[in-house]
Design an enzyme around this catalytic site. Structure first.
Site, PDB file in Angstrom:
ATOM      1  N   THR A 182      24.950  66.515  59.261  1.00 25.40           N
ATOM      2  CA  THR A 182      24.052  65.485  59.782  1.00 25.40           C
ATOM      3  C   THR A 182      23.277  64.840  58.635  1.00 25.40           C
ATOM      4  O   THR A 182      22.041  64.892  58.556  1.00 25.40           O
ATOM      5  CB  THR A 182      23.113  66.092  60.840  1.00 25.40           C
ATOM      6  OG1 THR A 182      22.784  67.444  60.480  1.00 25.40           O
ATOM      7  CG2 THR A 182      23.765  66.094  62.198  1.00 25.40           C
ATOM      8  N   TYR A 183      24.035  64.235  57.761  1.00 29.70           N
ATOM      9  CA  TYR A 183      23.529  63.471  56.624  1.00 29.70           C
ATOM     10  C   TYR A 183      24.649  62.539  56.177  1.00 29.70           C
ATOM     11  O   TYR A 183      25.678  62.463  56.854  1.00 29.70           O
ATOM     12  CB  TYR A 183      23.060  64.388  55.482  1.00 29.70           C
ATOM     13  CG  TYR A 183      23.980  65.541  55.151  1.00 29.70           C
ATOM     14  CD1 TYR A 183      25.146  65.349  54.429  1.00 29.70           C
ATOM     15  CD2 TYR A 183      23.680  66.845  55.560  1.00 29.70           C
ATOM     16  CE1 TYR A 183      25.991  66.398  54.113  1.00 29.70           C
ATOM     17  CE2 TYR A 183      24.515  67.909  55.255  1.00 29.70           C
ATOM     18  CZ  TYR A 183      25.673  67.684  54.532  1.00 29.70           C
ATOM     19  OH  TYR A 183      26.511  68.736  54.229  1.00 29.70           O
ATOM     20  N   ASP A 236      35.410  78.825  54.826  1.00 35.17           N
ATOM     21  CA  ASP A 236      34.832  77.596  55.358  1.00 35.17           C
ATOM     22  C   ASP A 236      35.772  76.443  55.007  1.00 35.17           C
ATOM     23  O   ASP A 236      36.064  76.207  53.833  1.00 35.17           O
ATOM     24  CB  ASP A 236      33.450  77.377  54.725  1.00 35.17           C
ATOM     25  CG  ASP A 236      32.802  76.072  55.148  1.00 35.17           C
ATOM     26  OD1 ASP A 236      32.629  75.872  56.369  1.00 35.17           O
ATOM     27  OD2 ASP A 236      32.462  75.264  54.257  1.00 35.17           O
ATOM     28  N   ASP A 272      36.660  72.561  54.656  1.00 37.52           N
ATOM     29  CA  ASP A 272      35.946  71.307  54.432  1.00 37.52           C
ATOM     30  C   ASP A 272      36.957  70.210  54.118  1.00 37.52           C
ATOM     31  O   ASP A 272      37.038  69.700  52.998  1.00 37.52           O
ATOM     32  CB  ASP A 272      34.936  71.482  53.290  1.00 37.52           C
ATOM     33  CG  ASP A 272      33.961  70.317  53.193  1.00 37.52           C
ATOM     34  OD1 ASP A 272      34.022  69.413  54.046  1.00 37.52           O
ATOM     35  OD2 ASP A 272      33.146  70.303  52.254  1.00 37.52           O
ATOM     36  N   GLU A 316      37.986  66.602  54.296  1.00 35.67           N
ATOM     37  CA  GLU A 316      37.319  65.300  54.442  1.00 35.67           C
ATOM     38  C   GLU A 316      38.293  64.166  54.125  1.00 35.67           C
ATOM     39  O   GLU A 316      38.389  63.748  52.978  1.00 35.67           O
ATOM     40  CB  GLU A 316      36.099  65.243  53.521  1.00 35.67           C
ATOM     41  CG  GLU A 316      35.081  66.340  53.806  1.00 35.67           C
ATOM     42  CD  GLU A 316      33.787  66.185  52.999  1.00 35.67           C
ATOM     43  OE1 GLU A 316      33.473  65.066  52.539  1.00 35.67           O
ATOM     44  OE2 GLU A 316      33.088  67.192  52.836  1.00 35.67           O
TER      45      GLU A 316
END
Length: 401
Positions: free
Chosen positions: A233-234, A148, A150, A152
C-alpha cells in the site's frame, strides 16, 4: 554440521518433493494453511545494504518477520548475489539469539525477471521451487523460515524488459501451490512449519498505464494458498502518475485528478477493501508502509503548494533520514492533508514537491490496520529508518499491546 551441507533428512525430503505429483502430472493442490498467530510486524531488509546496515543491527526484539531482499531467478533456478552467504550466516546467528523471529527469503523484486518462464510448465515450476528449497533450506539451513514471492508483475504492469504472458495469472497460482506443497512436505520431514507469503501490489498506475491487480493475480486463490499477503500500500504516486501526488494516501481525495475507478482504489483503505472484495480475508493481509519519499519537479506551485500539479521530472527523496534533513531546511515547508492523512514538503524556490510519511502518519496507518482486523503491518525498507527506529516504533506500537 556445516551450514553449507544439507542433512540426510533434507536430502531425503528433496527426493520426495520432486516425486510427489498427481496422475495428471500437476502438483496436488495443497490445503489452505492454518492462520498465522499474529500480529505480524514485518520488515524488508535489503541485502545490498549490509555493509552500511549489518544484520546484527536489525531490531529483532521489535519485528516478528524479516524479509531478506532479494534472491533472483536465473535459468529457472533461485540464485543469490555474491556476499549473501555472510548475511545468511548472520541471520542464522540472529535467529539463535531471538528464537521467536521468523525470517523469509524474498524472491524477485522490481526489475527481476525469470518468473514468467519459470512458472510456465509443471516441470519448470517444480524445478524453481525445488531449487529454492534446496538452496535456502539445504545449503543455508538455519537461516530461513519461509519464502516470500515478489513477482512484479504477472501478465502486465512490470518493467518493459521483463517477459510476461497472459498465462502468468494462472501460472502464479500454480507456482504458489507448488511452493506451498513442497514447503509443507519439507516441514513434515523436518518437523517444522515453513511460511509462504507474497508481496502484492496496490498502485493503480504501472508501466502499461492503468493497472488492476486482479488481472495479474487470482487474489481469491492466492488468499487460500499463502500464509499471508504483504499488501504494498505505497507507490501510488510515482513516475507513472501524471501529477505530483501522495505515495501512500490513506483515503481517496476528491481533488485528485486520477480518473475513476482507479482513484477509488489508489489509496490505502481502498486497496485493502479491494483485496477483501476479491477474496483475501483481512486476517491474511499485512499492511505496507513506506520508509522513503517520492519527489516531483513541478511546473508550478498551483493552489496547494505543488500538490496535484503537472511535473517535469521526478527526483529521489531517499529514506526517512534524508527527509529529516529536509525538515530542518527552511527552504522546505511542511504541509499536511486531512483526508490523505499524509504530510508533504514543498520547496517554492526550486518548485520541488516531496511526498513522505512520518511517525504520525505511519502510526495512523498501523492503528487503522489493527482496528480493521488486519494481521499486521510491514515496511519497505528497514535501513531507511533513523537510528532511534522512529518509524518502526510508530508502525509496531498498535500491535504490541
Amino acid at each position: 554440521m556445516s551450514r553449507f551441507r544439507r542433512s540426510a533428512a533434507l536430502a531425503a525430503a528433496s527426493l520426495i518433493l520432486t516425486a510427489t505429483v498427481t496422475g495428471t502430472g500437476e502438483a496436488a493442490t495443497p490445503a489452505s494453511p492454518p492462520p498465522v498467530s499474529g500480529p505480524v510486524i514485518g520488515a524488508y531488509y535489503a541485502g545490498g545494504n549490509s555493509a552500511e546496515y549489518p544484520v546484527a543491527r536489525i531490531p529483532a526484539d521489535t519485528i516478528t518477520h524479516l524479509f531478506y531482499a532479494f534472491s533472483t531467478i536465473e535459468q529457472g533456478k533461485c540464485v543469490v548475489q555474491p556476499g549473501a552467504a555472510a548475511d545468511f550466516a548472520a541471520l542464522a546467528e540472529l535467529k539463535r539469539e531471538h528464537p521467536k523471529l521468523r525470517t523469509l527469503i524474498s524472491i524477485g523484486g522490481w526489475g527481476a525477471g525469470g518468473f514468467s518462464d519459470a512458472a510456465l510448465t509443471t516441470e519448470s515450476r517444480r524445478q524453481l521451487a525445488s531449487s529454492c528449497i534446496d538452496l535456502f533450506f539445504g545449503q543455508y539451513r538455519g537461516s530461513f523460515d519461509g519464502i516470500d514471492l515478489d513477482w512484479e508483475f504477472p501478465v502486465y504492469g512490470g518493467p518493459s524488459e521483463i517477459t510476461d504472458r497472459p498465462a502468468d495469472r494462472r501460472n502464479m497460482t500454480l507456482l504458489s501451490q507448488e511452493f506451498r506443497g513442497q514447503l509443507d512436505r519439507l516441514g513434515r520431514q523436518c518437523d517444522a512449519r515453513f511460511l509462504l507469503t507474497a508481496a502484492l501490489p496496490a498502485g493503480r498506475l504501472q508501466t502499461d498505464g492503468p493497472y488492476d491487480p486482479a488481472k495479474s493475480f487470482d487474489l481469491r486463490a492466492l488468499g487460500r494458498v499463502l500464509d499471508f499477503v504483504n499488501l504494498m500500500t505505497y507507490d501510488m504516486g510515482t513516475g507513472f502518475s501524471t501529477v505530483a501526488t501522495f505515495n501512500a494516501p490513506l483515503r481517496e481525495v476528491a481533488q485528485d485528478p486520477l480518473g475513476q475507478p482507479m482513484r477509488r482504489w489508489n489509496n490505502v483503505l481502498g486497496a485493502v477493501e479491494y483485496y477483501r472484495q476479491h477474496g483475501v480475508p483481512a486476517d491474511r493481509l499485512v499492511l505496507g508502509v513506506p520508509f522513503y519519499g517520492r519527489g516531483f519537479q513541478v511546473r508550478q506551485a498551483g493552489q496547494d503548494n505543488g500538490l496535484y500539479q503537472p511535473y517535469e521530472r521526478t527526483f529521489d527523496v531517499g529514506g526517512w533520514r534524508n527527509i529529516q534533513a529536509l525538515l530542518k531546511d527552511p527552504a522546505w515547508q511542511q504541509h499536511w492533508h486531512p483526508v490523505a492523512r499524509s504530510p508533504w514538503l514543498y520547496n517554492a524556490a526550486e518548485r520541488r514537491f516531496a511526498s513522505f510519511e512520518n511517525p504520525e502518519s505511519i502510526g495512523i496507518r498501523a492503528r487503522t490496520a489493527e482496528r480493521n482486523g488486519l494481521l499486521g503491518a510491514f515496511m519497505w525498507e528497514l535501513s531507511q529508518d533513523d537510528a532511534e527506529h522512529s518509524l518502526l516504533t510508530a508502525m509496531s506500537a498498535p500491535f504490541r499491546g
